[in-house]
Design a protein around this motif. Sequence first.
Motif, short mmCIF file in Angstrom:
data_model
loop_
_atom_site.label_atom_id
_atom_site.label_comp_id
_atom_site.label_asym_id
_atom_site.label_seq_id
_atom_site.Cartn_x
_atom_site.Cartn_y
_atom_site.Cartn_z
N SER A 477 32.77 3.79 8.96
CA SER A 477 32.93 4.43 7.65
C SER A 477 34.40 4.73 7.38
CB SER A 477 32.10 5.73 7.61
OG SER A 477 32.61 6.62 6.65
N GLN A 478 34.87 4.33 6.20
CA GLN A 478 36.26 4.59 5.81
C GLN A 478 36.53 6.09 5.75
OE1 GLN A 478 38.47 1.96 4.61
NE2 GLN A 478 40.13 3.45 4.57
N GLU A 479 35.57 6.85 5.23
CA GLU A 479 35.74 8.30 5.08
C GLU A 479 35.87 8.98 6.45
OE1 GLU A 479 33.38 12.19 3.22
OE2 GLU A 479 32.35 10.26 3.43
N PHE A 480 35.03 8.59 7.40
CA PHE A 480 35.05 9.20 8.74
C PHE A 480 36.37 8.88 9.45
CE2 PHE A 480 34.04 9.31 13.30
CZ PHE A 480 33.49 10.58 13.40
N ILE A 484 39.45 11.32 11.06
CA ILE A 484 39.88 11.25 12.47
C ILE A 484 41.35 10.87 12.58
CG2 ILE A 484 39.52 10.13 14.71
CD1 ILE A 484 37.18 11.93 13.86
N PHE A 485 41.74 9.86 11.83
CA PHE A 485 43.11 9.33 11.97
C PHE A 485 44.07 9.94 10.96
CE2 PHE A 485 40.41 6.06 13.92
CZ PHE A 485 41.03 5.97 15.17
N ASP A 486 43.86 9.67 9.67
CA ASP A 486 44.83 10.09 8.65
C ASP A 486 45.00 11.60 8.59
OD1 ASP A 486 45.05 7.44 8.05
OD2 ASP A 486 43.65 7.50 6.37
N SER A 517 39.77 -4.39 8.13
CA SER A 517 40.92 -4.09 7.27
C SER A 517 41.60 -2.79 7.69
CB SER A 517 40.48 -3.98 5.81
OG SER A 517 39.47 -2.97 5.68
N LEU A 518 40.78 -1.80 8.06
CA LEU A 518 41.33 -0.51 8.51
C LEU A 518 42.01 -0.67 9.87
CD1 LEU A 518 41.69 2.51 8.10
CD2 LEU A 518 39.40 2.86 9.03
#
Length: 585
Positions: A477-480, A484-486, A517-518
Amino acid sequence: MFAGLPELGISNGEDLKETLTNCTEPLKAIDQFQTENGILLPTLQSALPFLDLHGTPRLDFHQSVFDELRDNLTERVAVIAEGKEEDRFGKLEELLEKSFPLVKMPSIQPVVMQVLKHLPKVPEKKLKMVMADKELYKVCGVEVKRQIWQDNQALFGDEVSPLLKQYIVEKEGALFSTELSVLHNFFSPSPKARRQGEVVLKLTQMIGKNVKLYDMVLQFLRTLFLRTRNVHYCTLRAELLMSLHDLDISEICSVDPCHKFTWCLDACIREKFVDVKRARELQGFLDGVKKGQEQVLGDLSMILCDPFACNTLVLSTVRNLQELISQDTLPRESPDLLLLLRMLCLGQGAWDMIDSQVFKEPRLDPEVVTRFLPAMMSVVVDDHTFTVDQRLPGEEKSSPAYPTALPDSFTRYLQENRVACEMGLYFVLHITKQRNKNALQRLLPALVDTHNDMAFGDIFLHLLSGHLTLLSDEFGSQEFCSVIFDRFLLTSFSSKENVHRHALRMLLHLHQKVLPSLMETLMKTLEPPKQQSSEPVKELFNQLTEKLEAQKKSPPQPDEAPASLDLGLHPVTVPTTTPTPTTAL
């Protein structure tokens, strides 16, 4: 090689050389030299020609007799030392005087070292001679070295220092272990297993029963803890005492005022929980510190600062809070919780206490109990309320979105108070272990700003990365991933190398779950600068790059169950049950 023989009235090679130089009949001179210096046993002389007939060189015969006599003498020294005779050590000292001139002769040296080893007090003159000679010092037993070390702190420090460095390297290596698991982490080994480590065993052997050496090691550990703030020295302080306890070294355990406290705490660490009975025992030790003996609080605080002790205390606190929620009880009404917080506070204040030499229990800010913990409990209530709300029919739902804001008192105390921050970090680990994605996404960004950057310490990041494996599917998930990272790891990775390492370490295990992609963006962000990065960071990044390349070449195949593993199970209808809340504290 034969230095020292003339001092004992025994001829050596130089005497033989002089005899042969000045004699007129060399064969007779040699025969006489052999008679005077051979084995003085009359019946042997007539038997020696038989060895000649069998082609056995005299050297081999004399060497075998010498070896036998030396082994017998070595054993006899041990028997005398372990005997009951009052003058047994007098006999050994007499033997030492006779044999010490030959200490550099390799064939005699084992006997001299055996005598030195069994003397409880080696004459100072002999100790100085051993200490001054590097070769003798290297081969002498640890029993002799202890007597040298106790009056030479600098020399003892030189021996101990490499072991202490090795210990820290091993502990830090464990925190950056390639294994990522919630079950097998830094805190998994039992206390007894940890005490079997090479460094602890070597230090225990070096100390033996010598209280003076034990005190020196403790002083080294205090000094290094002050200089580096590295809490692993606190772990070693506790492990060393318990290692001596395991060997029943009462000479040391009986004089260390922390022994019974450490013993009780060790049992709690083994169970990863402080039960009521042991909590009362620990409280008794703390309350029993008498006026004039406050200095013991420095050592007690160091033992409580041990990460293994801290881990046990905070886990017990979380468990205690769970019970309070189920009983509708406030934190301030639980004496068990207050005792756990008292010990946490004492451990967290170890460095300040030892540095200031003001041996007084630090006072826990009462608002940690009256404001911070209730705020933390309100987060649990929010989560539970949302879970219940989601079960209701659409028209009865009160709030469609999961709460995102946190109580001000929660975030403020994370930033201002060490004990509260420790509790907050373990609360995040707790909800992660429960796979509560919503609560984690709400709480994790708040850890960017914590007291002394505790959230970016190796121990927390090690545990968090292991716990996140339970939510591995969420990394798709992009949101998750953004949380965690950003909003957490990438906020400080460029200024903190350890965060960089933990981020790479996590991706090494979870990269397959992250969107391609992420992943590409993360690789660009996490690529180490060529000039400034350390070798461990570069190595981790290279390993990750290789794994991604290998993944591109062989894309994963859809999983198919092998026919041979078909157990012939048939689907059954499972009755639907009402789901339970996702999180209890």
